[in-house]
Structures are given as structure tokens and as C-alpha cells.
Write a protein that holds these residues in place. Sequence first.
Motif, mmCIF file in Angstrom:
data_model
loop_
_atom_site.group_PDB
_atom_site.id
_atom_site.type_symbol
_atom_site.label_atom_id
_atom_site.label_comp_id
_atom_site.label_asym_id
_atom_site.label_seq_id
_atom_site.Cartn_x
_atom_site.Cartn_y
_atom_site.Cartn_z
ATOM 1 N N ILE A 65 -36.640 -10.135 -19.057
ATOM 2 C CA ILE A 65 -35.617 -9.553 -18.187
ATOM 3 C C ILE A 65 -36.191 -8.486 -17.259
ATOM 4 O O ILE A 65 -35.436 -7.781 -16.592
ATOM 5 C CB ILE A 65 -34.462 -8.948 -19.003
ATOM 6 C CG1 ILE A 65 -34.983 -7.838 -19.906
ATOM 7 C CG2 ILE A 65 -33.741 -9.998 -19.792
ATOM 8 C CD1 ILE A 65 -33.940 -6.853 -20.278
ATOM 9 N N LEU B 170 -34.255 -5.827 -14.993
ATOM 10 C CA LEU B 170 -32.799 -5.948 -14.993
ATOM 11 C C LEU B 170 -32.228 -4.768 -15.766
ATOM 12 O O LEU B 170 -32.759 -4.379 -16.796
ATOM 13 C CB LEU B 170 -32.377 -7.267 -15.648
ATOM 14 C CG LEU B 170 -30.900 -7.619 -15.545
ATOM 15 C CD1 LEU B 170 -30.546 -8.012 -14.113
ATOM 16 C CD2 LEU B 170 -30.551 -8.746 -16.495
ATOM 17 N N SER C 77 -26.284 -4.007 -13.326
ATOM 18 C CA SER C 77 -26.805 -4.907 -12.293
ATOM 19 C C SER C 77 -25.707 -5.898 -11.922
ATOM 20 O O SER C 77 -24.864 -6.245 -12.739
ATOM 21 C CB SER C 77 -28.025 -5.671 -12.804
ATOM 22 O OG SER C 77 -29.116 -4.813 -13.009
ATOM 23 N N SER D 134 -29.960 -17.047 -13.390
ATOM 24 C CA SER D 134 -31.335 -16.697 -13.018
ATOM 25 C C SER D 134 -31.409 -15.216 -12.701
ATOM 26 O O SER D 134 -30.490 -14.660 -12.095
ATOM 27 C CB SER D 134 -31.771 -17.478 -11.779
ATOM 28 O OG SER D 134 -31.625 -18.857 -11.979
ATOM 29 N N ILE D 135 -32.507 -14.583 -13.092
ATOM 30 C CA ILE D 135 -32.739 -13.196 -12.702
ATOM 31 C C ILE D 135 -33.481 -13.227 -11.378
ATOM 32 O O ILE D 135 -34.577 -13.775 -11.278
ATOM 33 C CB ILE D 135 -33.529 -12.425 -13.773
ATOM 34 C CG1 ILE D 135 -32.735 -12.388 -15.079
ATOM 35 C CG2 ILE D 135 -33.831 -11.012 -13.289
ATOM 36 C CD1 ILE D 135 -33.437 -11.714 -16.231
ATOM 37 N N THR E 79 -34.400 -11.144 -7.420
ATOM 38 C CA THR E 79 -34.742 -9.847 -6.836
ATOM 39 C C THR E 79 -34.192 -9.766 -5.428
ATOM 40 O O THR E 79 -34.373 -10.693 -4.635
ATOM 41 C CB THR E 79 -36.271 -9.661 -6.795
ATOM 42 O OG1 THR E 79 -36.797 -9.842 -8.104
ATOM 43 C CG2 THR E 79 -36.647 -8.282 -6.298
ATOM 44 N N LYS F 278 -33.082 -5.923 -9.340
ATOM 45 C CA LYS F 278 -32.878 -7.206 -10.014
ATOM 46 C C LYS F 278 -31.382 -7.427 -10.211
ATOM 47 O O LYS F 278 -30.622 -6.487 -10.425
ATOM 48 C CB LYS F 278 -33.565 -7.229 -11.376
ATOM 49 C CG LYS F 278 -35.048 -6.956 -11.332
ATOM 50 C CD LYS F 278 -35.808 -8.173 -10.922
ATOM 51 C CE LYS F 278 -37.298 -7.867 -11.064
ATOM 52 N NZ LYS F 278 -38.131 -8.903 -10.593
ATOM 53 N N TYR F 279 -30.971 -8.686 -10.162
ATOM 54 C CA TYR F 279 -29.587 -9.055 -10.422
ATOM 55 C C TYR F 279 -29.558 -10.472 -10.966
ATOM 56 O O TYR F 279 -30.573 -11.169 -10.961
ATOM 57 C CB TYR F 279 -28.734 -8.922 -9.159
ATOM 58 C CG TYR F 279 -29.099 -9.887 -8.051
ATOM 59 C CD1 TYR F 279 -28.399 -11.075 -7.892
ATOM 60 C CD2 TYR F 279 -30.145 -9.613 -7.171
ATOM 61 C CE1 TYR F 279 -28.732 -11.962 -6.882
ATOM 62 C CE2 TYR F 279 -30.479 -10.498 -6.163
ATOM 63 C CZ TYR F 279 -29.766 -11.669 -6.017
ATOM 64 O OH TYR F 279 -30.101 -12.553 -5.022
ATOM 65 N N ILE F 280 -28.414 -10.909 -11.459
ATOM 66 C CA ILE F 280 -28.279 -12.256 -12.003
ATOM 67 C C ILE F 280 -27.525 -13.116 -11.003
ATOM 68 O O ILE F 280 -26.468 -12.725 -10.509
ATOM 69 C CB ILE F 280 -27.546 -12.245 -13.357
ATOM 70 C CG1 ILE F 280 -28.402 -11.529 -14.392
ATOM 71 C CG2 ILE F 280 -27.226 -13.669 -13.816
ATOM 72 C CD1 ILE F 280 -27.803 -11.463 -15.768
ATOM 73 N N THR G 253 -31.247 -20.826 -18.452
ATOM 74 C CA THR G 253 -31.599 -19.562 -17.805
ATOM 75 C C THR G 253 -33.001 -19.613 -17.216
ATOM 76 O O THR G 253 -33.844 -20.377 -17.675
ATOM 77 C CB THR G 253 -31.525 -18.381 -18.803
ATOM 78 O OG1 THR G 253 -32.449 -18.616 -19.871
ATOM 79 C CG2 THR G 253 -30.120 -18.207 -19.364
ATOM 80 N N SER H 210 -35.967 -16.787 -16.210
ATOM 81 C CA SER H 210 -36.339 -15.386 -16.369
ATOM 82 C C SER H 210 -36.821 -14.764 -15.069
ATOM 83 O O SER H 210 -37.079 -15.452 -14.086
ATOM 84 C CB SER H 210 -37.423 -15.254 -17.439
ATOM 85 O OG SER H 210 -36.915 -15.656 -18.686
ATOM 86 N N ALA H 211 -36.977 -13.464 -15.128
ATOM 87 C CA ALA H 211 -37.435 -12.697 -13.967
ATOM 88 C C ALA H 211 -38.863 -13.072 -13.603
ATOM 89 O O ALA H 211 -39.696 -13.341 -14.469
ATOM 90 C CB ALA H 211 -37.360 -11.198 -14.268
#
Length: 130
Positions: free
Chosen positions: A24, A27, A31, A75-76, A78, A85-87, A107, A109-110
Motif C-alpha cells: 500500500i 496510501l 485518501s 488499484s492504488i 498516484t 496516493k488514492y484508490i 486488486t 498494489s501501489a
Amino acid sequence: LRVSGLSAGGSGETYKLYANFDNIAGLTVRSKVTMAGVTIGKVTAIDLDRDSFTGRVTMEIQKGVNNLPVDSTASILTAGLLGEKYIGITVGGEEDLLKDGGTVHDTQSALVLEDLIGKFLINSVNKEAK
């Protein structure tokens, strides 16, 4: 407060969704959660899932967005190159819908800039060694 996307009061009724991510990185609680670029919720908690050793994110989604299919993707992302960071939620195609307390299983990840730079440098060194 308005510029940062935060609000002083509640924004109506919400429901909870969960998602597990391998990483994450960056995040934070509060967020944004977006769909098609529109804010539909926020991150309310980030914990370690002790069974799967992944980051478990709790999201509050606006009640008006109550038709997310169970195969939706979280998805994380930018904002900008080095921004916050946001979803981002991408809608799936299933007929069954996520309900309050449901989990988004698909999902992404970042993306961690340091990891990418490290892989690039290792590949460069390996090519020079040959």
C-alpha cells in the motif's frame, strides 16, 4: 480544507468495503476512493491482515454508488508523478453486487518508484557484466 479534498462534516450515508493489497506504499487514511475520476468515498482504516500478510484497506463508499459488481477492481494510483496516493475502482461485469462489508478481491498494489529504479539499476549492471 476544500482544496485538500477534506470536509469538516459528514457527506451523507456510506457503506464499507474492504480490499487487500500486497503493497500500500504511501496510501493513507482519508485518501480518496474514485471511479472514472469522480470521488465516491474515502479510506477509513489501513491494517495488516495477519492471515495473508497483506495490507487490508477499509473504504467508506457513498450509498448512492451501491451497484458495484463483485468482480470490480481496486488499484492504488498516484495523482501526478510524485503526488498523493488514492484508490481507483474499475467496474466489473458481473451481475452480483458488492454489499456492505464486502471485499474487492481483484486488486493492484501501489507502484513503488524506488523498486522500479532498483530493478533498472540491477538490469543495467547485469547487462554490463555480460
